[in-house]
Design a protein around this motif. Structure first.
Motif, PDB file in Angstrom:
ATOM      1  N   THR A 165       0.892  -1.345   0.231  1.00 12.39           N
ATOM      2  CA  THR A 165      -0.031  -0.039   0.447  1.00 12.39           C
ATOM      3  C   THR A 165       0.641   1.743   0.015  1.00 12.39           C
ATOM      4  O   THR A 165       1.980   1.079   0.217  1.00 12.39           O
ATOM      5  CB  THR A 165      -1.212   0.512   0.985  1.00 12.39           C
ATOM      6  N   GLY A 166       0.066   2.336  -0.095  1.00 11.83           N
ATOM      7  CA  GLY A 166       1.017   3.694  -0.311  1.00 11.83           C
ATOM      8  C   GLY A 166       1.677   4.385   0.965  1.00 11.83           C
ATOM      9  O   GLY A 166       2.215   4.482   1.027  1.00 11.83           O
ATOM     10  N   GLY A 167       1.208   3.731   2.260  1.00 11.12           N
ATOM     11  CA  GLY A 167       1.208   4.065   3.271  1.00 11.12           C
ATOM     12  C   GLY A 167       0.910   5.542   3.150  1.00 11.12           C
ATOM     13  O   GLY A 167       1.909   6.039   4.505  1.00 11.12           O
ATOM     14  N   THR A 168       0.272   6.152   2.374  1.00 12.02           N
ATOM     15  CA  THR A 168       0.182   7.744   3.129  1.00 12.02           C
ATOM     16  C   THR A 168      -0.845   7.273   4.960  1.00 12.02           C
ATOM     17  O   THR A 168      -1.321   8.717   5.381  1.00 12.02           O
ATOM     18  CB  THR A 168      -1.263   8.233   2.240  1.00 12.02           C
ATOM     19  N   THR A 169      -1.135   6.220   5.374  1.00 12.73           N
ATOM     20  CA  THR A 169      -2.308   6.483   6.369  1.00 12.73           C
ATOM     21  C   THR A 169      -1.741   5.711   8.074  1.00 12.73           C
ATOM     22  O   THR A 169      -1.979   5.348   8.990  1.00 12.73           O
ATOM     23  CB  THR A 169      -3.372   6.297   6.343  1.00 12.73           C
ATOM     24  N   VAL A 440      -7.260  20.944   1.774  1.00 14.70           N
ATOM     25  CA  VAL A 440      -7.591  20.867   2.458  1.00 14.70           C
ATOM     26  C   VAL A 440      -7.433  20.182   4.407  1.00 14.70           C
ATOM     27  O   VAL A 440      -8.078  19.339   3.346  1.00 14.70           O
ATOM     28  CB  VAL A 440      -9.275  21.855   2.129  1.00 14.70           C
ATOM     29  N   ILE A 441      -6.890  20.492   5.170  1.00 16.75           N
ATOM     30  CA  ILE A 441      -7.203  19.455   6.175  1.00 16.75           C
ATOM     31  C   ILE A 441      -7.197  20.223   7.394  1.00 16.75           C
ATOM     32  O   ILE A 441      -7.448  21.476   7.867  1.00 16.75           O
ATOM     33  CB  ILE A 441      -5.666  19.714   6.313  1.00 16.75           C
ATOM     34  N   ALA A 442      -7.774  19.684   8.214  1.00 15.27           N
ATOM     35  CA  ALA A 442      -8.090  20.106   9.778  1.00 15.27           C
ATOM     36  C   ALA A 442      -7.125  20.668  10.814  1.00 15.27           C
ATOM     37  O   ALA A 442      -5.918  19.760  10.353  1.00 15.27           O
ATOM     38  CB  ALA A 442      -8.727  19.060  10.529  1.00 15.27           C
ATOM     39  N   ILE A 443      -6.537  21.417  10.985  1.00 17.60           N
ATOM     40  CA  ILE A 443      -5.665  21.969  12.137  1.00 17.60           C
ATOM     41  C   ILE A 443      -6.176  22.509  13.216  1.00 17.60           C
ATOM     42  O   ILE A 443      -7.631  22.853  13.184  1.00 17.60           O
ATOM     43  CB  ILE A 443      -5.141  23.437  11.658  1.00 17.60           C
ATOM     44  N   VAL A 501      -0.280  14.527   0.001  1.00 10.19           N
ATOM     45  CA  VAL A 501      -0.169  13.264   1.108  1.00 10.19           C
ATOM     46  C   VAL A 501      -0.399  14.321   2.769  1.00 10.19           C
ATOM     47  O   VAL A 501       0.066  15.218   2.974  1.00 10.19           O
ATOM     48  CB  VAL A 501       1.341  12.740   1.404  1.00 10.19           C
ATOM     49  N   LYS A 502      -1.870  13.979   3.045  1.00 10.73           N
ATOM     50  CA  LYS A 502      -2.653  15.575   3.572  1.00 10.73           C
ATOM     51  C   LYS A 502      -1.678  14.999   5.036  1.00 10.73           C
ATOM     52  O   LYS A 502      -1.240  15.908   5.894  1.00 10.73           O
ATOM     53  CB  LYS A 502      -3.826  15.304   4.168  1.00 10.73           C
ATOM     54  N   ALA A 503      -1.299  13.933   5.492  1.00  9.80           N
ATOM     55  CA  ALA A 503      -0.363  13.316   6.636  1.00  9.80           C
ATOM     56  C   ALA A 503       0.810  14.639   6.799  1.00  9.80           C
ATOM     57  O   ALA A 503       0.730  14.906   8.112  1.00  9.80           O
ATOM     58  CB  ALA A 503      -0.145  12.587   6.946  1.00  9.80           C
ATOM     59  N   GLU A 504       1.098  14.639   5.721  1.00  9.10           N
ATOM     60  CA  GLU A 504       2.582  15.172   5.739  1.00  9.10           C
ATOM     61  C   GLU A 504       1.875  16.808   6.217  1.00  9.10           C
ATOM     62  O   GLU A 504       2.489  18.166   6.965  1.00  9.10           O
ATOM     63  CB  GLU A 504       3.194  15.631   4.457  1.00  9.10           C
TER      64      GLU A 504
END
Length: 518
Positions: A165-169, A440-443, A501-504
């Protein structure tokens, strides 16, 4: 179901026709079939036995295609490795599945000694141009030195491939794919996405990703022609489409966006294109419309899938991109169930099906679904509920059976008690003429719990203030959905599959918090 049947059919019915065009190299299906059988003989001579894993770390090439089929013909399991991984990440994967042989090309030849040392790999093969190191076997030499191996591949539920898997999560996992998984996926691709023996397909997605390998297997089954690029490059793709009269492409939205905005796009003749399948992540409506304007004779089909479901599970046919006698436009939807795939919208984590129009988690079931993760029984158990695969993607199904993606379940922003789906905000921002790309992300927010934060890339020579972006969104969205802060970047971080990669992007905001959205 036998994975090798796709190649056998192509050799039998399309033997004298071009199978693969790789730079200046063209091979017919008969030539590919012969080379695959001989390479399989070479693998067996190196000690490869049924069930052994054979790793491939290389860029796309005709030799890569042959290696995938030769491994299967020998009864072994192919493991295509992510070309964007670091040596550390690659070594960790190798230790996870312990391959008998490592296959590399010139791009990764220098990594091979260290990888072999760390993972204890006794044998290696070098394929493609360039000198063959003394401690490796040569791909061409193995083909020349060995007689064709009679097929000893598996079938049905026998393991055929491991795809990481891509590992994004989280940590990358080896998804087990059987002969039945891959064969059914190839048939489904032909039926849903209209491959034929006349298709000339441009491969730009890496073969280590199912967006690259499943069309490879499907078009082989159809007996069409593969045109290969080692990796995606916008100008190289346009030049190749023009030169080879490519009829079909697969692009993730970031690739489409790049092509549409490329300063030399109008210099190339792309009129041979008849179909483009897009997917892997949501696409903004403005990007899709711009692509349709650039390629007025081309039809667009959206596809949705994931590694655990052997790629395609939903598709949106061209005719449903517009209002017609059949009903309103479904362009905002992701698609409807592909053939043989059961789709359910349920509460996050699984459960009974929710009413049409109510948002929940997308669950999948059918012959393409993986039996699980390699050496990770707990992760496998967590991925399923009552026989259904939990995709982790949020969405709803409308009255006509079309699924609308709302977000990754964990990407939903909860601001002031209201749910905000980032895709909806991204679509609004994308419509601003100065914006080329966005996420768009949550902060964290002391006032709202979570706040909507936009990260944008502006078009060359264009810009906008935060107030202008917010006012633009306010005209399209409820106030609580509009960004409360803005960050400008030169580029967004992308995974090997082309996904943002939103995690980044989130990490700096949530690093010191006990709770994080991802």
């Amino acid at each position: 179901m036998r994975f090798m049947s796709s190649l056998e059919r192509a050799v039998q019915t399309r033997g004298r026709f071009p199978a693969v065009i790789d730079g200046e190299t063209t091979r017919t299906w008969a030539e590919v079939g012969e080379r695959v059988a001989r390479l399989a003989g070479g693998l067996v001579a190196m000690g490869v036995e049924p069930g052994d894993r054979v790793a491939i770390l290389a860029m796309n090439s005709a030799d890569y295609l042959e290696a995938l089929y030769a491994i299967a013909r020998a009864g072994a399991v192919s493991v295509p490795l992510n070309t964007r991984w670091s040596v550390e990440e690659t070594a960790a994967a190798l230790l996870d599945f312990t391959p008998k042989v490592l296959i590399v090309d010139a791009a990764f030849r220098d990594q091979a000694p260290e990888l072999r040392r760390r993972a204890g790999i006794a044998s290696a093969i070098h394929m493609g141009p360039g000198p063959v190191p003394a401690e490796m076997e040569g791909h061409e030499a193995l083909i020349a030195a060995h007689a064709p191996l009679p097929d000893r591949s598996g079938s049905g539920e026998d393991l055929c491939s491991l795809c990481y898997t891509g590992g994004t999560t989280g940590r990358s996992k080896g998804v087990m794919l059987t002969h039945a998984n891959l064969t059914f996926a190839a048939v489904n691709w032909i039926a849903s996405l209209h491959f034929s023996d006349e298709t000339v397909f441009l491969h730009s997605a890496g073969f280590f990703h199912l967006a690259g390998s499943i069309p490879l297997f499907a078009l082989t089954m159809a007996g069409g022609t593969h045109v290969l690029l080692p990796k995606f490059d916008a100008e190289a793709a346009m030049e190749t489409i023009q030169r080879r009269r490519v009829t079909y492409c697969l692009f993730v939205p970031t690739m489409i966006n790049t092509l549409v905005n490329h300063p030399r796009s109008a210099d190339y003749d792309l009129s041979s294109l008849r179909l483009i399948e897009y997917g892997a992540s949501p696409i903004s409506l403005s990007v899709l419309e711009a692509a349709m304007a650039r390629l007025p004779d081309c039809r667009f089909i959206q596809g949705y899938g994931l590694t655990e479901a052997t790629a395609l599970t939903l598709s949106l046919p061209w005719r449903h991109h517009f209002e017609s006698d059949e009903g309103p436009s479904k362009r905002a939807a992701t698609g409807r169930a592909a053939y043989g795939i059961d789709v359910r919208i349920a509460p996050p984590g699984g459960g009974e099906e929710l009413p049409r129009g109510e948002a929940g988690e997308i669950l999948l079931r059918g012959p393409q679904i993986t039996p699980g993760y390699w050496n990770q029984s707990e992760q496998t158990a967590a991925a399923f509920h009552d026989g259904w695969l939990l995709t982790g993607d949020g969405g709803f199904m409308d009255a006509d059976g079309f699924v609308h993606i709302t977000d990754r379940v964990k990407d939903m922003i909860v601001s002031g008690g209201e749910n905000v789906y980032s895709k909806e905000v991204e679509n609004a921002i994308f419509a601003h003429p100065a914006v080329q790309d966005c996420a768009v992300i949550a902060i964290p927010s002391e006032e709202w719990g979570e706040a909507v934060h936009a990260v944008v890339v502006f078009r060359p020579g264009r810009s906008a203030t935060f107030e202008e972006i917010r006012a633009h969104c306010r005209a399209r969205l409820a106030g609580f959905k509009c960004p409360r802060s803005l960050e400008v970047r030169d580029a967004l971080p992308l995974s090997a599959a082309g996904k943002i990669v939103k995690a980044e992007l989130r990490a700096p905001w949530w690093a010191d918090r006990r709770r994080s959205v991802g």
